[in-house]
Design a protein around this motif. Sequence first.
Motif, mmCIF file in Angstrom:
data_model
loop_
_atom_site.group_PDB
_atom_site.id
_atom_site.type_symbol
_atom_site.label_atom_id
_atom_site.label_comp_id
_atom_site.label_asym_id
_atom_site.label_seq_id
_atom_site.Cartn_x
_atom_site.Cartn_y
_atom_site.Cartn_z
ATOM 1 N N PRO A 266 22.092 -12.036 -7.808
ATOM 2 C CA PRO A 266 20.729 -12.576 -6.985
ATOM 3 C C PRO A 266 20.735 -12.244 -5.501
ATOM 4 N N HIS A 267 21.860 -11.325 -5.181
ATOM 5 C CA HIS A 267 21.729 -10.727 -3.935
ATOM 6 C C HIS A 267 20.811 -9.445 -3.905
ATOM 7 N N LEU A 268 20.341 -9.046 -4.885
ATOM 8 C CA LEU A 268 19.932 -7.739 -5.068
ATOM 9 C C LEU A 268 18.448 -8.019 -4.729
ATOM 10 N N VAL A 269 17.819 -6.933 -3.744
ATOM 11 C CA VAL A 269 16.452 -6.950 -3.413
ATOM 12 C C VAL A 269 16.187 -5.347 -3.486
ATOM 13 N N TYR A 270 15.233 -5.131 -4.560
ATOM 14 C CA TYR A 270 14.743 -3.810 -5.534
ATOM 15 C C TYR A 270 13.621 -3.521 -4.904
ATOM 16 N N SER B 179 0.896 -1.155 0.030
ATOM 17 C CA SER B 179 0.001 -0.037 0.165
ATOM 18 C C SER B 179 0.883 1.348 0.160
ATOM 19 N N THR B 180 2.069 1.160 0.728
ATOM 20 C CA THR B 180 3.113 2.337 0.704
ATOM 21 C C THR B 180 4.446 2.013 0.690
ATOM 22 N N GLY B 181 5.283 2.703 0.218
ATOM 23 C CA GLY B 181 6.746 2.483 0.214
ATOM 24 C C GLY B 181 7.356 2.439 1.560
ATOM 25 N N TYR B 182 6.446 2.947 2.687
ATOM 26 C CA TYR B 182 7.088 2.770 4.091
ATOM 27 C C TYR B 182 6.884 1.389 4.402
ATOM 28 N N MET B 183 5.647 1.054 4.315
ATOM 29 C CA MET B 183 5.269 -0.650 4.473
ATOM 30 C C MET B 183 6.175 -1.570 3.698
ATOM 31 N N SER B 184 6.406 -1.246 2.485
ATOM 32 C CA SER B 184 7.309 -2.075 1.656
ATOM 33 C C SER B 184 8.851 -2.314 2.397
ATOM 34 N N ASN B 185 9.382 -1.026 2.982
ATOM 35 C CA ASN B 185 10.608 -1.287 3.461
ATOM 36 C C ASN B 185 10.755 -1.784 5.036
ATOM 37 N N LEU B 186 9.704 -1.538 5.575
ATOM 38 C CA LEU B 186 9.292 -2.249 7.171
ATOM 39 C C LEU B 186 9.407 -3.679 6.654
ATOM 40 N N ALA B 187 8.762 -4.028 5.705
ATOM 41 C CA ALA B 187 8.361 -5.661 5.530
ATOM 42 C C ALA B 187 9.724 -6.216 4.941
ATOM 43 N N THR B 188 10.274 -5.709 4.127
ATOM 44 C CA THR B 188 11.384 -6.228 3.526
ATOM 45 C C THR B 188 12.649 -6.339 4.531
ATOM 46 N N VAL B 189 12.799 -5.238 5.032
ATOM 47 C CA VAL B 189 13.912 -5.204 6.224
ATOM 48 C C VAL B 189 13.873 -6.231 7.484
ATOM 49 N N THR B 190 12.485 -6.243 7.937
ATOM 50 C CA THR B 190 12.294 -7.078 8.979
ATOM 51 C C THR B 190 12.319 -8.422 8.780
ATOM 52 N N ALA B 191 11.769 -8.870 7.399
ATOM 53 C CA ALA B 191 11.826 -10.314 6.998
ATOM 54 C C ALA B 191 13.089 -11.002 6.692
ATOM 55 N N LEU B 192 14.096 -9.889 6.142
ATOM 56 C CA LEU B 192 15.247 -10.451 5.986
ATOM 57 C C LEU B 192 16.121 -10.644 6.935
ATOM 58 N N ALA B 193 16.063 -9.630 7.843
ATOM 59 C CA ALA B 193 16.914 -9.631 8.975
ATOM 60 C C ALA B 193 16.484 -9.635 10.467
ATOM 61 N N GLY B 194 16.478 -10.634 10.926
ATOM 62 C CA GLY B 194 16.105 -10.976 12.106
ATOM 63 C C GLY B 194 16.875 -10.940 13.351
ATOM 64 N N ARG B 195 16.465 -11.301 14.603
ATOM 65 C CA ARG B 195 17.217 -11.196 15.564
ATOM 66 C C ARG B 195 18.487 -11.875 15.319
ATOM 67 N N GLY C 63 6.386 -1.483 -4.596
ATOM 68 C CA GLY C 63 6.655 -2.775 -4.783
ATOM 69 C C GLY C 63 8.073 -3.083 -4.418
ATOM 70 N N VAL C 64 8.314 -4.784 -4.287
ATOM 71 C CA VAL C 64 9.445 -5.166 -4.096
ATOM 72 C C VAL C 64 9.716 -6.008 -5.364
ATOM 73 N N VAL C 65 10.913 -6.121 -5.824
ATOM 74 C CA VAL C 65 11.348 -7.032 -6.765
ATOM 75 C C VAL C 65 12.226 -7.934 -6.402
ATOM 76 N N ALA C 66 12.676 -9.181 -6.661
ATOM 77 C CA ALA C 66 13.650 -9.909 -6.340
ATOM 78 C C ALA C 66 13.441 -11.329 -6.833
ATOM 79 N N HIS C 67 14.386 -12.235 -6.550
ATOM 80 C CA HIS C 67 14.319 -13.502 -7.052
ATOM 81 C C HIS C 67 12.753 -14.013 -6.516
#
Length: 393
Positions: A232-236, A110-126, A250-254
């Motif tokens: 393949p390391h890129l997440v856009y 829905s927003t760029g803010y949400m896409s950034n929160l989603a991607t960073v938190t899903a890829l980099a956890g504790r 949007g998020v584009v990746a493998h």
Amino acid sequence: MLLLDTLHEGLADLEARGLTRRRRIADTPCAARMTVDGEAIVGFASNDYLGLAAHPRLSEALAEGARLYGAGSGGSHLLGGHSRAHARLEEELAAFAGGFVDAPRALTFSTGYMSNLATVTALAGRGAALFSDALNHASLIDGARLARADVHIYPHADTEALAAMLDASDAATKVIVTDAVFSMDGDIAPLPRLVELAERHGTWLVVDDAHGFGVLGPQGRGALAQAALRSPHLVYLCTFGKAAGVAGAGVVAHETVIEWLLQRARPYIFTTAAPPAVAHAVSASLALISGEEGQTRRQHLAGLIARTREILHETPWRAIDSPTAVQPLVVGSNEDTLALAAHLGEQGLWVPAIRPPTVPAGTSRLRISLSAGHGFDDLDRLQAALVRTGAFA
């Protein structure tokens, strides 16, 4: 009441330091020339870089989408809200911007803010190590905080400092996060070197191209396409509310990365999907961006950028060397920046004053955002207004 008194004191402190933010009311559609608070202005405030926000084709596409799918989605993407319009947009976005990876797939938000929160938190956890440019957007910073990873801030665009941090890290999962175009300086991240480091250290490289998507690269395919990068390391990450002229992101990746986000990204799973009509309009925008009209608009914008750089370098203030539609003019103090913005406003020019915490203390600035909807006569008017400040004597 004590609670209200505390807030009143805080607001008074913001006012005293020249940090109060105020909204203005647009009476007409977003455009280079519009009516704001009842007055005709030339606007240098929006991120509508290609001048598409009020394009008749997009307005009609939005209306057509509402006729086809209604006003709202009715639910989250996983609970009935994922429409044919969303599915089609994701396919088109993967084809449009996914040339940097094999088997590209896209996910919309829905927003760029949400896409950034989603991607960073899903890829980099504790337990993960997250490496973030010092000038990254607030949404990336907040994503890093929410991820509960070990966060390392490297000096802006300093890839040697980043390399040293990566060498020193023994984390099993590493993620580098950067803006592509930095929204307050207008400069472009050293993407080729960042890809090199990501591949050497086996890290993800998350690139937020909010201000480059639609403007940079062949057919406006973005910063990765402009740099001809492939990994393949890129997440856009890209947004649709700036050059694309609509809303969302949007998020584009493998395809495996996208499936992971779909399964694990809380800001995607636990929110209502954007209205399908919006996705329908973004599809129309992608066609405009990649076509002849989009190319013409980018060429005109490039001419405006070159001329603006000439104008700003003639002023007594500090012009940041930006090759993008974001053209900053660093004034210094909050008071002086607000005064200069007010002076321009009196002459019918809306050029926003950007102050801390958005930018570091002592670097308050005017942020001149250019649009393909501007003409060179608008820049002449801006130049004349700057000269009339009297600071050129």
